[in-house]
Design a protein around this motif. Sequence first.
Motif, PDB file in Angstrom:
ATOM      1  N   SER A  33       0.853  -1.192   0.000  1.00 36.79           N
ATOM      2  CA  SER A  33       0.000   0.000   0.000  1.00 36.79           C
ATOM      3  C   SER A  33       0.887   1.239   0.000  1.00 36.79           C
ATOM      4  O   SER A  33       2.105   1.155   0.129  1.00 36.79           O
ATOM      5  N   PHE A  34       0.232   2.395  -0.145  1.00 36.60           N
ATOM      6  CA  PHE A  34       0.936   3.684  -0.135  1.00 36.60           C
ATOM      7  C   PHE A  34       0.428   4.537   1.025  1.00 36.60           C
ATOM      8  O   PHE A  34      -0.732   4.430   1.435  1.00 36.60           O
ATOM      9  N   THR A  35       1.305   5.396   1.521  1.00 43.96           N
ATOM     10  CA  THR A  35       0.917   6.433   2.483  1.00 43.96           C
ATOM     11  C   THR A  35       1.487   7.764   1.997  1.00 43.96           C
ATOM     12  O   THR A  35       2.667   7.842   1.629  1.00 43.96           O
ATOM     13  N   LEU A  36       0.658   8.798   2.006  1.00 49.53           N
ATOM     14  CA  LEU A  36       1.098  10.143   1.609  1.00 49.53           C
ATOM     15  C   LEU A  36       1.132  11.029   2.849  1.00 49.53           C
ATOM     16  O   LEU A  36       0.135  11.138   3.563  1.00 49.53           O
ATOM     17  N   GLN A  37       2.269  11.655   3.093  1.00 49.53           N
ATOM     18  CA  GLN A  37       2.409  12.538   4.248  1.00 49.53           C
ATOM     19  C   GLN A  37       2.940  13.899   3.788  1.00 49.53           C
ATOM     20  O   GLN A  37       3.972  13.975   3.118  1.00 49.53           O
ATOM     21  N   LEU A  38       2.203  14.965   4.145  1.00 47.75           N
ATOM     22  CA  LEU A  38       2.650  16.314   3.828  1.00 47.75           C
ATOM     23  C   LEU A  38       3.747  16.717   4.806  1.00 47.75           C
ATOM     24  O   LEU A  38       3.529  16.769   6.022  1.00 47.75           O
ATOM     25  N   VAL A  39       4.941  17.006   4.292  1.00 50.27           N
ATOM     26  CA  VAL A  39       6.071  17.379   5.134  1.00 50.27           C
ATOM     27  C   VAL A  39       6.032  18.877   5.438  1.00 50.27           C
ATOM     28  O   VAL A  39       6.148  19.293   6.587  1.00 50.27           O
ATOM     29  N   ASN A  40       5.875  19.691   4.417  1.00 48.85           N
ATOM     30  CA  ASN A  40       5.736  21.139   4.619  1.00 48.85           C
ATOM     31  C   ASN A  40       5.224  21.799   3.351  1.00 48.85           C
ATOM     32  O   ASN A  40       5.181  21.183   2.279  1.00 48.85           O
ATOM     33  N   HIS A  41       4.835  23.057   3.473  1.00 51.02           N
ATOM     34  CA  HIS A  41       4.494  23.856   2.286  1.00 51.02           C
ATOM     35  C   HIS A  41       4.871  25.300   2.559  1.00 51.02           C
ATOM     36  O   HIS A  41       4.897  25.751   3.692  1.00 51.02           O
ATOM     37  N   ARG A  42       5.179  26.027   1.487  1.00 54.93           N
ATOM     38  CA  ARG A  42       5.634  27.409   1.627  1.00 54.93           C
ATOM     39  C   ARG A  42       5.366  28.165   0.333  1.00 54.93           C
ATOM     40  O   ARG A  42       5.061  27.576  -0.702  1.00 54.93           O
ATOM     41  N   ASP A  43       5.510  29.482   0.394  1.00 55.46           N
ATOM     42  CA  ASP A  43       5.468  30.325  -0.798  1.00 55.46           C
ATOM     43  C   ASP A  43       6.890  30.610  -1.244  1.00 55.46           C
ATOM     44  O   ASP A  43       7.753  30.935  -0.421  1.00 55.46           O
ATOM     45  N   THR A  44       7.161  30.470  -2.535  1.00 54.58           N
ATOM     46  CA  THR A  44       8.463  30.874  -3.042  1.00 54.58           C
ATOM     47  C   THR A  44       8.487  32.393  -3.172  1.00 54.58           C
ATOM     48  O   THR A  44       7.463  33.018  -3.421  1.00 54.58           O
ATOM     49  N   THR A  45       9.650  32.985  -3.014  1.00 54.95           N
ATOM     50  CA  THR A  45       9.764  34.441  -3.103  1.00 54.95           C
ATOM     51  C   THR A  45      10.999  34.843  -3.891  1.00 54.95           C
ATOM     52  O   THR A  45      12.033  34.177  -3.839  1.00 54.95           O
ATOM     53  N   ILE A  46      10.857  35.916  -4.640  1.00 58.57           N
ATOM     54  CA  ILE A  46      11.998  36.579  -5.272  1.00 58.57           C
ATOM     55  C   ILE A  46      11.786  38.069  -5.068  1.00 58.57           C
ATOM     56  O   ILE A  46      10.702  38.589  -5.320  1.00 58.57           O
ATOM     57  N   ALA A  47      12.802  38.749  -4.611  1.00 54.77           N
ATOM     58  CA  ALA A  47      12.743  40.200  -4.395  1.00 54.77           C
ATOM     59  C   ALA A  47      11.576  40.579  -3.490  1.00 54.77           C
ATOM     60  O   ALA A  47      10.968  41.617  -3.652  1.00 54.77           O
ATOM     61  N   GLY A  48      11.268  39.723  -2.533  1.00 50.78           N
ATOM     62  CA  GLY A  48      10.212  40.026  -1.585  1.00 50.78           C
ATOM     63  C   GLY A  48       8.817  39.817  -2.105  1.00 50.78           C
ATOM     64  O   GLY A  48       7.835  40.146  -1.432  1.00 50.78           O
ATOM     65  N   VAL A  49       8.676  39.258  -3.305  1.00 50.50           N
ATOM     66  CA  VAL A  49       7.359  39.032  -3.908  1.00 50.50           C
ATOM     67  C   VAL A  49       7.016  37.554  -3.806  1.00 50.50           C
ATOM     68  O   VAL A  49       7.806  36.699  -4.195  1.00 50.50           O
ATOM     69  N   LYS A  50       5.838  37.248  -3.270  1.00 50.79           N
ATOM     70  CA  LYS A  50       5.418  35.857  -3.166  1.00 50.79           C
ATOM     71  C   LYS A  50       4.921  35.350  -4.519  1.00 50.79           C
ATOM     72  O   LYS A  50       4.214  36.035  -5.227  1.00 50.79           O
ATOM     73  N   PHE A  51       5.309  34.127  -4.831  1.00 55.30           N
ATOM     74  CA  PHE A  51       4.855  33.516  -6.067  1.00 55.30           C
ATOM     75  C   PHE A  51       4.156  32.191  -5.758  1.00 55.30           C
ATOM     76  O   PHE A  51       3.349  32.112  -4.861  1.00 55.30           O
ATOM     77  N   ASN A  52       4.525  31.167  -6.465  1.00 52.02           N
ATOM     78  CA  ASN A  52       3.836  29.891  -6.353  1.00 52.02           C
ATOM     79  C   ASN A  52       4.076  29.195  -5.017  1.00 52.02           C
ATOM     80  O   ASN A  52       5.108  29.362  -4.384  1.00 52.02           O
ATOM     81  N   LYS A  53       3.091  28.386  -4.620  1.00 52.75           N
ATOM     82  CA  LYS A  53       3.236  27.574  -3.420  1.00 52.75           C
ATOM     83  C   LYS A  53       4.021  26.308  -3.758  1.00 52.75           C
ATOM     84  O   LYS A  53       3.824  25.712  -4.810  1.00 52.75           O
ATOM     85  N   VAL A  54       4.895  25.918  -2.838  1.00 51.84           N
ATOM     86  CA  VAL A  54       5.695  24.703  -3.010  1.00 51.84           C
ATOM     87  C   VAL A  54       5.381  23.744  -1.869  1.00 51.84           C
ATOM     88  O   VAL A  54       5.331  24.151  -0.706  1.00 51.84           O
ATOM     89  N   TYR A  55       5.155  22.480  -2.200  1.00 49.18           N
ATOM     90  CA  TYR A  55       4.804  21.458  -1.223  1.00 49.18           C
ATOM     91  C   TYR A  55       5.857  20.364  -1.243  1.00 49.18           C
ATOM     92  O   TYR A  55       6.346  19.965  -2.301  1.00 49.18           O
ATOM     93  N   THR A  56       6.200  19.867  -0.060  1.00 48.85           N
ATOM     94  CA  THR A  56       7.065  18.702   0.060  1.00 48.85           C
ATOM     95  C   THR A  56       6.239  17.555   0.616  1.00 48.85           C
ATOM     96  O   THR A  56       5.625  17.681   1.682  1.00 48.85           O
ATOM     97  N   VAL A  57       6.204  16.448  -0.113  1.00 52.90           N
ATOM     98  CA  VAL A  57       5.369  15.306   0.251  1.00 52.90           C
ATOM     99  C   VAL A  57       6.229  14.050   0.307  1.00 52.90           C
ATOM    100  O   VAL A  57       7.065  13.810  -0.571  1.00 52.90           O
ATOM    101  N   ASP A  58       6.022  13.254   1.350  1.00 51.33           N
ATOM    102  CA  ASP A  58       6.675  11.948   1.472  1.00 51.33           C
ATOM    103  C   ASP A  58       5.707  10.892   0.954  1.00 51.33           C
ATOM    104  O   ASP A  58       4.666  10.635   1.570  1.00 51.33           O
ATOM    105  N   VAL A  59       6.056  10.300  -0.195  1.00 58.50           N
ATOM    106  CA  VAL A  59       5.243   9.221  -0.769  1.00 58.50           C
ATOM    107  C   VAL A  59       5.873   7.902  -0.332  1.00 58.50           C
ATOM    108  O   VAL A  59       6.959   7.531  -0.779  1.00 58.50           O
ATOM    109  N   ILE A  60       5.190   7.195   0.560  1.00 61.86           N
ATOM    110  CA  ILE A  60       5.741   5.977   1.151  1.00 61.86           C
ATOM    111  C   ILE A  60       5.085   4.751   0.523  1.00 61.86           C
ATOM    112  O   ILE A  60       3.853   4.664   0.464  1.00 61.86           O
TER     113      ILE A  60
END
Length: 249
Positions: A33-60
């Motif tokens: 079987s599989f287990t999905l666990q969300l490790v973290n998520h954040r907004d990427t930034t350049i020059a102080g401007v927020k852009f896309n959201k980035v997610y880190t997921v552990d697919v077990i």
Amino acid sequence: MKVLNNIAKAITKNYPGKKININDITQGFEIPSFTLQLVNHRDTTIAGVKFNKVYTVDVIYHGEKDKDIFQVADELIDKITLDIKDFKILNYEIEIIEKEAHTIVELMECNIKKVNLDDDNSFYSKLKKTIENITEKKCDFINTDLTGVDLKKGIFIIQPQNLNAETISINHKKEYDRTVNLIYLEDNYSNIMPSITWFEKQMKLLCEDLELRKSYINMDYSVSFNYGNDDEIYSAIVNINAELIVKER
């Protein structure tokens, strides 16, 4: 959560019949079987401007035999990449722990809703069109989706800062001072000097543009240069920031 649901659907399509647990590994869970666990998520930034959201997921992947576990670990990303909707896989790493294959995957959310100002008569819309005409570069607003942008070609981003209004006559006529950050991003860290020279020339052309000058009384600017970025995704990106001070009536 959307990112976990997208990965779960992709796994279901490519590994039919395998049970998928979300976040929690329940006692007595099925194998394989599989287990999905969300490790973290954040907004990427350049020059102080927020852009896309980035997610880190552990697919077990929980397997019974080593051969099966190694096979899933080797093929998982290739199998599910095309079936993950609205997300772009940035990178991943694999680790085998006992009878589990952990695929730590980092994904960026795509297709963020954008505000279309191309057809209105605002100063920002006129500025965008003028920049694109002069520089022949893409220009967008702060909510742009960078996953669809070739940063080697460069992009301008308009970031409104503030607008101050002042009464200048007994007829209550207003004079407006507008501050706008104009950010230029380019993946050209190894050869930035030609880009700096080019940018300075574009700013002069922008201030001399006769059509745009119909929209303001005066426009001044100051330029700062920034090298690298704290966000590892864009660590090699150079950003040039011009602060525009615009006086309108």
